[in-house]
Every structure is written in C-alpha cells, then in structure tokens.
Design a protein around this motif. Sequence first.
Motif, PDB file in Angstrom:
ATOM      1  N   ALA B  13      91.993 -22.546 -18.809  1.00  0.00           N
ATOM      2  CA  ALA B  13      91.655 -23.397 -19.906  1.00  0.00           C
ATOM      3  C   ALA B  13      90.972 -24.816 -19.447  1.00  0.00           C
ATOM      4  N   ALA B  14      91.063 -24.859 -18.109  1.00  0.00           N
ATOM      5  CA  ALA B  14      90.627 -26.310 -17.593  1.00  0.00           C
ATOM      6  C   ALA B  14      89.264 -26.114 -16.708  1.00  0.00           C
ATOM      7  N   ASP B  15      88.382 -24.932 -17.064  1.00  0.00           N
ATOM      8  CA  ASP B  15      87.491 -24.809 -16.783  1.00  0.00           C
ATOM      9  C   ASP B  15      86.353 -26.353 -16.782  1.00  0.00           C
ATOM     10  N   PRO B  16      86.027 -26.661 -15.613  1.00  0.00           N
ATOM     11  CA  PRO B  16      85.007 -27.708 -15.818  1.00  0.00           C
ATOM     12  C   PRO B  16      83.848 -27.649 -16.554  1.00  0.00           C
ATOM     13  N   VAL B  17      83.164 -26.142 -16.632  1.00  0.00           N
ATOM     14  CA  VAL B  17      81.957 -25.933 -17.099  1.00  0.00           C
ATOM     15  C   VAL B  17      81.963 -25.473 -18.534  1.00  0.00           C
ATOM     16  N   ASP B  18      81.087 -25.756 -19.306  1.00  0.00           N
ATOM     17  CA  ASP B  18      81.080 -25.408 -20.471  1.00  0.00           C
ATOM     18  C   ASP B  18      79.842 -24.294 -20.610  1.00  0.00           C
ATOM     19  N   PRO B  19      80.032 -23.037 -20.860  1.00  0.00           N
ATOM     20  CA  PRO B  19      79.221 -22.034 -20.595  1.00  0.00           C
ATOM     21  C   PRO B  19      77.989 -22.090 -21.428  1.00  0.00           C
ATOM     22  N   ALA B  20      78.119 -22.828 -22.761  1.00  0.00           N
ATOM     23  CA  ALA B  20      77.123 -23.052 -23.559  1.00  0.00           C
ATOM     24  C   ALA B  20      75.810 -24.050 -22.952  1.00  0.00           C
ATOM     25  N   ARG B  21      76.422 -24.864 -22.091  1.00  0.00           N
ATOM     26  CA  ARG B  21      75.536 -25.833 -21.505  1.00  0.00           C
ATOM     27  C   ARG B  21      74.873 -25.223 -20.292  1.00  0.00           C
ATOM     28  N   ILE B  22      75.128 -23.969 -19.893  1.00  0.00           N
ATOM     29  CA  ILE B  22      74.543 -23.403 -18.647  1.00  0.00           C
ATOM     30  C   ILE B  22      73.012 -23.049 -19.023  1.00  0.00           C
ATOM     31  N   PRO B  23      72.009 -23.383 -18.204  1.00  0.00           N
ATOM     32  CA  PRO B  23      70.814 -23.093 -18.827  1.00  0.00           C
ATOM     33  C   PRO B  23      70.602 -21.306 -18.629  1.00  0.00           C
ATOM     34  N   GLY B  24      69.976 -20.853 -19.520  1.00  0.00           N
ATOM     35  CA  GLY B  24      69.819 -19.352 -19.154  1.00  0.00           C
ATOM     36  C   GLY B  24      68.817 -18.925 -18.454  1.00  0.00           C
TER      37      GLY B  24
END
Lengths: 187, 238
Positions: B13-24
């Motif tokens: 739950a503490a993943d520092p990266v939001d997958p939605a903000r990773i460029p595709g």
Amino acid sequence: MTPPAGAAARADLGDGPREAFEAIFAEAYPDVVAYARRRVASHHDADDVVAETFLVGWRRVEELVAADNPTAWLMGVARRVIANHRRGKARAARTVERTAGLAVVPAPDTADRVAGAEGADAILAALATLPERDREVLMLAAWEGLGAAEIGTVLGVSPAVASRRLFRARGRLARALGAVDESGEEG
Amino acid sequence: MDRPSDAFDRLRAADPVDPARIPGAGSPEAARTLAWVLAQPRDSAPARRRRAGWFVVVAVLLGAAAWVVFGPVTDPVGTACYAAASLDADRVAAPSGAADVTVCVPFWVDGLLVNPEVGPAGSVPPLVACLSDSGGLAVFPRTEPNVCGRLGLASPDPGSLPDAEAVRALGDRLAAHFLEAGCQPLDAAAVDVRRILDEAGFADWTVEPGTPTPDRPCASFSLDSATETIHLVPMPDV
C-alpha cells in the motif's frame, strides 16, 4: 501493479533486431520507468537509468529477445545501472549514507501520495532498516508485483533462492515494523 | 481506511509510484528515449577504441580444438581468458561457442596463463565470467566479489550476487584471521569479522556472537550461507 507480460508479445529476431527491440520496448517501458522511479529519488536520474537500461538491451538485443521475461531481464539491468550510479556518487561525494537511502526515498512528486497512505511512514522506515538485498526482493514482490521466477531473473538467482530470500525478508520486515511501531508508541 | 495488519500488505500500500502517472510507451518521453537508444551504436565507443588498438601477437594450436591468441580479442562471440582482473592483462582467446569459465582452465593448467599474484604456474585460480561489450565471455581470475562491475562489464547473470566461490573465499579469509588471531575474545572478534564482511562485499551479512564462559573465552566461527550469518562460537583456549 500487474506482473510484466514478458514474452506475451515476444518479439522475433527474424523481423530484424530493431523491430524486435521496439516491440519489447513498447511492452516494457512503463514497468522499467516505474522500477527506476521507485528506487531513484530524482526523475531526471530515473530517466537516465531508463535510457541506459534500454541501451544495454539494444546492445544485447539477442539476449533480450531470448529472455524468458524480457521485462524482468531489463529490470535486472536497471538494478545494476542504479548500483553503478550509486557507486559513482559515493565515490564522488563520499556520501554513502545518503545514497544508500535512495532505494526508499519516494520521488518528489509522489511523496504526497505515499504520505497519504495509512502507515506508509512506518513501513518505509521499517524497510529502510533492512539490508539492500532484503529491500530489493521486497520491493520487487510488493511494488513490481513479480513472482519468484521473475524475481530470480532480476536478481540472477533461481526461483527457489528468490522464494527463500523473499520469505526471510518478509520475516525481517515484520520484525522491523514491530520495532518501529513500538518506538512510535513509546514516543 | 483500515490499515493492513500484515507488514507485506502495508508495504504494497506504500508504493511511492502512482501507476497512473507513469508515461506509457506511446508518450513523448518514451519516444525520446527510444530515438536516443536507437541512435546509439550497438558497439560501444570504448570497446571499438580498445579493439582498434589490439593486435595479434601469436597464434598457436592448443590441443585439437582451441586456438590461442595473446593480445586482442577480435572474435565478437569468442571467449577471452585473462591472466589478471584487468582488461589490459595478457589474454588468450578460446574458440567461439564457449559457454562458461571452464574453457579457460586448460590455459592455466598448461601454463599459457600465469599470474604469480593469484597462484603458482599450473594452478587454476577461481574464475569469473563477464560479458564483453560485443557479447562474448571475458573470463578473469576472481580476485574480488565484483570483478565484472569494477571493469565496467556486465555479468552473464543480471544482478549477480556473491556466489559459492565468493562465499568459499570468505570462509578461507575468516579461517586465516582466526588462525592468526589466536585466542581472541568474542567481542573483539565480532568487530574484526564485521570489518572483514564489509571489505569482502558481504555487508548485509549478520554476525551472531555467542556467549563466552570462563572455560570457553576464545572465538571461533561457523559460516551459514543459507541465513547469511557468521556465528561466533566460544571455544577453549588450547
């Protein structure tokens, strides 16, 4: 985070190395970016890690295409690239302590999200107390969502060894979290 | 929100990266990266420079299959066997297709590769394989845990970690230390073992000191690679 699809979109060198590489790049790019950003505080540095990682993949495209899971293979490369960056920084500035913490420092634009997660500070503090080897296997499982076989590919060990390391690391994380929680309650 | 009780679930739950903000892969960032990578030569510049300066000194037939060259490695898929953990060391080229370090063993046994710093002539030192820039194997004496990394070469196994050979070397070093130290108190031994672990690339290993007694005041050790722990064992002063 879903595990990398790996060979699902398996490229074929018969189409030429460039086409094979581009197919793997399209599949692996987001996962490699996420891997780097989870371990490198600066997005700029993370972008450098990503570029260097794919450059190694391009230069070793035959191995990349032949890998059971090209994304995990690339993560293994990224791991070494990050380690090289840390060694370089440590040598240059003699700031070993600071660079050793890179693995668990959230990137600036994601710090708010982490801080908002319930108990994130405590679990990250517990994670930071563990050896790098434990941290890496835990992050690969928890954040990259990898299984033992993929973790083994990243770390260059067998799935059995990866499983054993993950098992032990989870135990150490639980103990470390207990200590952090305990000190928090005392404070 | 309920807090997950399990430490591992809390870590998830503490993943520092939001997958939605990773460029595709279709993002401008990805396009820039891909264009940069594909613009690079597949053969790195330092490697080309090294090879440009290499020259063949001597070629002899070794046994029925191997051929030997002192000097550069010109076969991009061959194996180069080095006399020292340096890219400038004397080297012998083995036939293409070698898959591991064993192809270099005959060169050490026959004395074609000699290095007094790693052993007497005819002996085979611990060997480690790295990947050359061109994708071939480069085999060096293992004089430290991370030979490939120090030379700027990749390891055949991504993310390779100290292996059985390195662990054995660690055990030898610890044994030599305790032989030389004589009857060393356990607390002093713990300090020395910690330093040896750090120096040998085993910084994340644990030292577990036992409890000395009046009749067992001296430290010995046991090495447990499964748990990555050095146990300090109280022993009599003999």
